[in-house]
Design a protein around this motif. Sequence first.
Motif, short mmCIF file in Angstrom:
data_model
loop_
_atom_site.label_atom_id
_atom_site.label_comp_id
_atom_site.label_asym_id
_atom_site.label_seq_id
_atom_site.Cartn_x
_atom_site.Cartn_y
_atom_site.Cartn_z
N ALA A 13 38.55 -59.63 -45.93
CA ALA A 13 39.30 -60.42 -46.92
C ALA A 13 38.36 -60.97 -47.98
O ALA A 13 38.63 -60.88 -49.19
CB ALA A 13 40.05 -61.55 -46.22
N GLY A 14 37.23 -61.54 -47.53
CA GLY A 14 36.26 -62.09 -48.49
C GLY A 14 35.65 -61.00 -49.35
O GLY A 14 35.48 -61.17 -50.57
N ARG A 40 35.26 -59.37 -38.18
CA ARG A 40 35.84 -58.71 -37.00
C ARG A 40 35.92 -57.19 -37.14
O ARG A 40 36.48 -56.51 -36.29
CB ARG A 40 37.24 -59.29 -36.75
CG ARG A 40 37.21 -60.63 -36.05
CD ARG A 40 38.57 -61.24 -35.99
NE ARG A 40 38.95 -61.85 -37.26
CZ ARG A 40 40.19 -61.99 -37.70
NH1 ARG A 40 41.19 -61.53 -36.98
NH2 ARG A 40 40.43 -62.57 -38.85
N ASN A 57 37.70 -49.98 -32.03
CA ASN A 57 38.34 -48.89 -32.77
C ASN A 57 39.35 -49.49 -33.73
O ASN A 57 40.07 -50.42 -33.36
CB ASN A 57 39.10 -47.98 -31.80
CG ASN A 57 38.20 -47.44 -30.73
OD1 ASN A 57 37.11 -46.96 -31.04
ND2 ASN A 57 38.63 -47.52 -29.48
N HIS A 58 39.42 -48.97 -34.91
CA HIS A 58 40.39 -49.47 -35.88
C HIS A 58 41.28 -48.32 -36.33
O HIS A 58 40.80 -47.34 -36.89
CB HIS A 58 39.68 -50.11 -37.09
CG HIS A 58 39.23 -51.52 -36.81
ND1 HIS A 58 38.31 -51.83 -35.85
CD2 HIS A 58 39.59 -52.70 -37.39
CE1 HIS A 58 38.11 -53.15 -35.85
NE2 HIS A 58 38.88 -53.70 -36.77
N ILE A 398 43.43 -54.53 -41.07
CA ILE A 398 42.53 -54.25 -42.19
C ILE A 398 43.33 -54.28 -43.50
O ILE A 398 42.92 -54.91 -44.48
CB ILE A 398 41.89 -52.85 -42.01
CG1 ILE A 398 40.87 -52.89 -40.87
CG2 ILE A 398 41.28 -52.35 -43.30
CD1 ILE A 398 40.20 -51.55 -40.61
C1 FAD Z 1 38.53 -55.33 -31.61
C2 FAD Z 1 39.42 -55.32 -32.81
C3 FAD Z 1 40.22 -54.21 -33.07
C4 FAD Z 1 41.04 -54.19 -34.19
N1 FAD Z 1 41.80 -53.08 -34.43
C5 FAD Z 1 42.43 -52.96 -35.60
C6 FAD Z 1 43.09 -51.75 -35.95
O1 FAD Z 1 43.15 -50.81 -35.14
N2 FAD Z 1 43.63 -51.64 -37.19
C7 FAD Z 1 43.59 -52.67 -38.09
O2 FAD Z 1 44.03 -52.48 -39.22
N3 FAD Z 1 43.03 -53.86 -37.77
C8 FAD Z 1 42.45 -54.03 -36.55
N4 FAD Z 1 41.84 -55.21 -36.23
C9 FAD Z 1 42.02 -56.37 -37.11
C10 FAD Z 1 41.04 -56.40 -38.27
O3 FAD Z 1 39.72 -56.15 -37.82
C11 FAD Z 1 41.11 -57.78 -38.89
O4 FAD Z 1 42.44 -58.02 -39.30
C12 FAD Z 1 40.21 -57.95 -40.12
O5 FAD Z 1 38.91 -57.46 -39.89
C13 FAD Z 1 40.17 -59.45 -40.45
O6 FAD Z 1 39.38 -59.65 -41.61
P1 FAD Z 1 39.28 -61.10 -42.27
O7 FAD Z 1 38.34 -60.99 -43.39
O8 FAD Z 1 40.65 -61.61 -42.50
O9 FAD Z 1 38.65 -62.05 -41.12
P2 FAD Z 1 37.21 -62.01 -40.43
O10 FAD Z 1 36.79 -60.60 -40.21
O11 FAD Z 1 37.32 -62.89 -39.22
O12 FAD Z 1 36.22 -62.66 -41.49
C14 FAD Z 1 35.96 -64.04 -41.56
C15 FAD Z 1 34.48 -64.24 -41.89
O13 FAD Z 1 34.25 -65.63 -42.07
C16 FAD Z 1 33.00 -65.94 -41.49
N5 FAD Z 1 32.98 -67.38 -41.21
C17 FAD Z 1 33.58 -68.06 -40.19
N6 FAD Z 1 33.33 -69.38 -40.31
C18 FAD Z 1 32.57 -69.55 -41.43
C19 FAD Z 1 32.02 -70.70 -42.08
N7 FAD Z 1 32.20 -71.93 -41.62
N8 FAD Z 1 31.29 -70.50 -43.23
C20 FAD Z 1 31.10 -69.25 -43.73
N9 FAD Z 1 31.60 -68.13 -43.13
C21 FAD Z 1 32.35 -68.28 -42.00
C22 FAD Z 1 32.96 -65.07 -40.23
O14 FAD Z 1 31.63 -64.93 -39.76
C23 FAD Z 1 33.55 -63.77 -40.77
O15 FAD Z 1 32.57 -62.92 -41.29
C24 FAD Z 1 41.06 -55.29 -35.08
C25 FAD Z 1 40.27 -56.41 -34.81
C26 FAD Z 1 39.46 -56.44 -33.70
C27 FAD Z 1 38.60 -57.65 -33.44
#
Ligand code: FAD
Length: 423
Positions: A13-14, A40, A57-58, A398
């Motif tokens: 997202a970021g 994640r 796996n995604h 994702i």
């Molecule tokens: C094991 C697993 C399997 C998955 N499988 C699938 C799939 O098959 N298909 C699919 O589409 N999606 C899948 N997903 C979901 C997908 O990975 C997530 O929806 C997506 O990566 C979320 O991204 P995000 O940026 O919203 O959040 P995040 O990836 O959680 O990013 C948040 C970021 O903020 C940072 N952060 C936290 N606190 C602070 C702070 N105080 N200051 C600064 N930085 C901070 C964290 O370190 C992190 O880097 C899966 C997820 C997991 C864990």
Amino acid sequence: MSGRAHIIGAGLAGLSAAVQLVGHGISVIVHEAAGYAGGRCRSFFDHKLECEIDNGNHLVLSGNHATRDFLRLIGADNTIDVHSPADIPFVDLADGTRWSVRPDKGRIPWSLMSSRNRVPGASLSDYLQSCRIMWAKDNQSVKDVISTGGVLWRRFWAPVIVAVTNTDPAAAGAVPMRQVFAETFAKGEAACRPVFFPQGLGRSLVLPAVDFVTAMSGELRFNHRLTGVHKINDKVAALEFGKDRIDLSENDCVISAVPAAVAQKMFDGIDGPNAFSPIVNGHFRVNQVFNVLPLLGVVGGTAEWLFSRGDVVSVTASAATSLVNLPSATVAVRFWRDIQAAYGLVDVPMPSFRIVKEKRATFLQTPDQLSRRPDRRTQWHNLYLAGDWTDTGLPATIEGSIRSGASAASAALVKMNKMGGNT
Ligand SMILES: Cc1cc2nc3c(=O)[nH]c(=O)nc-3n(C[C@H](O)[C@H](O)[C@H](O)COP(=O)(O)OP(=O)(O)OC[C@H]3O[C@@H](n4cnc5c(N)ncnc54)[C@H](O)[C@@H]3O)c2cc1C
């Protein structure tokens, strides 16, 4: 004076917000608590397996258009394999039945008229009954709109819904599933092609995005955890990262792209999901490249999906509350048993493995938790929210996180342009 965007969190997202904003000439700093980007969705070198693996796996389909646009924008579209024509193979470990889901080219699945093209044992009326998901309402769970008994449920809906929502499939909210269905299966074969990342998630989705942002004069500060937020009137006035304090100018914006729990702790008055669900993955270094399918849905086992990449076979179990607290060795034995059965490797001893448990892989996507998702705009005029847990209309995926970042960036852009300085 032109403003600067401070993006908190370098998950997808970021990163999505950052690539949009640098592309519009905005000065961007991404602050990430960890020493790496991806959150994640990341790859890392595993010293036990002696190779790079993904945290999990995604599963991505070609109909995930924001993900495809993001890959194109960061110059990484050539790092993916899109499996064409769409063909998603399954095995039922209970009786060894194998079949493939092959969507029709057009929107109307005429081929289902023939039983040969249906999930084995499912009737045409089972499929017709499932169409009710297209009229699902916000407060409805999947079990309120489609039948959770029968073969079509067991062999198609349950494995697909649990993979997409990471929630007990009957209890999952029906509306995000409706949206996924509308953007993939209801559009026909071309929107249902599985997308593979042969070099790993990091080399497709994360590192090229970091390179893109820095090449466009954006900055990423790793090990820079947001620890405090100061507000004056209706605005965020300063951000604290330990001893480091950044005072915001009049035209600066903040995009929070941190997980739900962190955003709620850092910024007052933000609602959000507060229940989470685990995913457990197992990676097995089989040390030879088996002639197996890159993706296989598994019914009737502990494993739900098998992915193979090179000499690593990886297993996913979503909504894995019954597995997450077991010892890794116990989980590995169960997963390996399923791999052996699915790929016919009965005499092959269990190779080196790595079990990755993500306890808060996503929020629990029940109607109640979905109703807590906030909009990208907040009561703070220069603060926007992004993340898979915000109100994207999609499950926490994702695709959802990339869209949320782009959407928060466009809201911030409008605001910054209004404040003057950027055109
Ligand atoms: C094991 C697993 C399997 C998955 N499988 C699938 C799939 O098959 N298909 C699919 O589409 N999606 C899948 N997903 C979901 C997908 O990975 C997530 O929806 C997506 O990566 C979320 O991204 P995000 O940026 O919203 O959040 P995040 O990836 O959680 O990013 C948040 C970021 O903020 C940072 N952060 C936290 N606190 C602070 C702070 N105080 N200051 C600064 N930085 C901070 C964290 O370190 C992190 O880097 C899966 C997820 C997991 C864990």
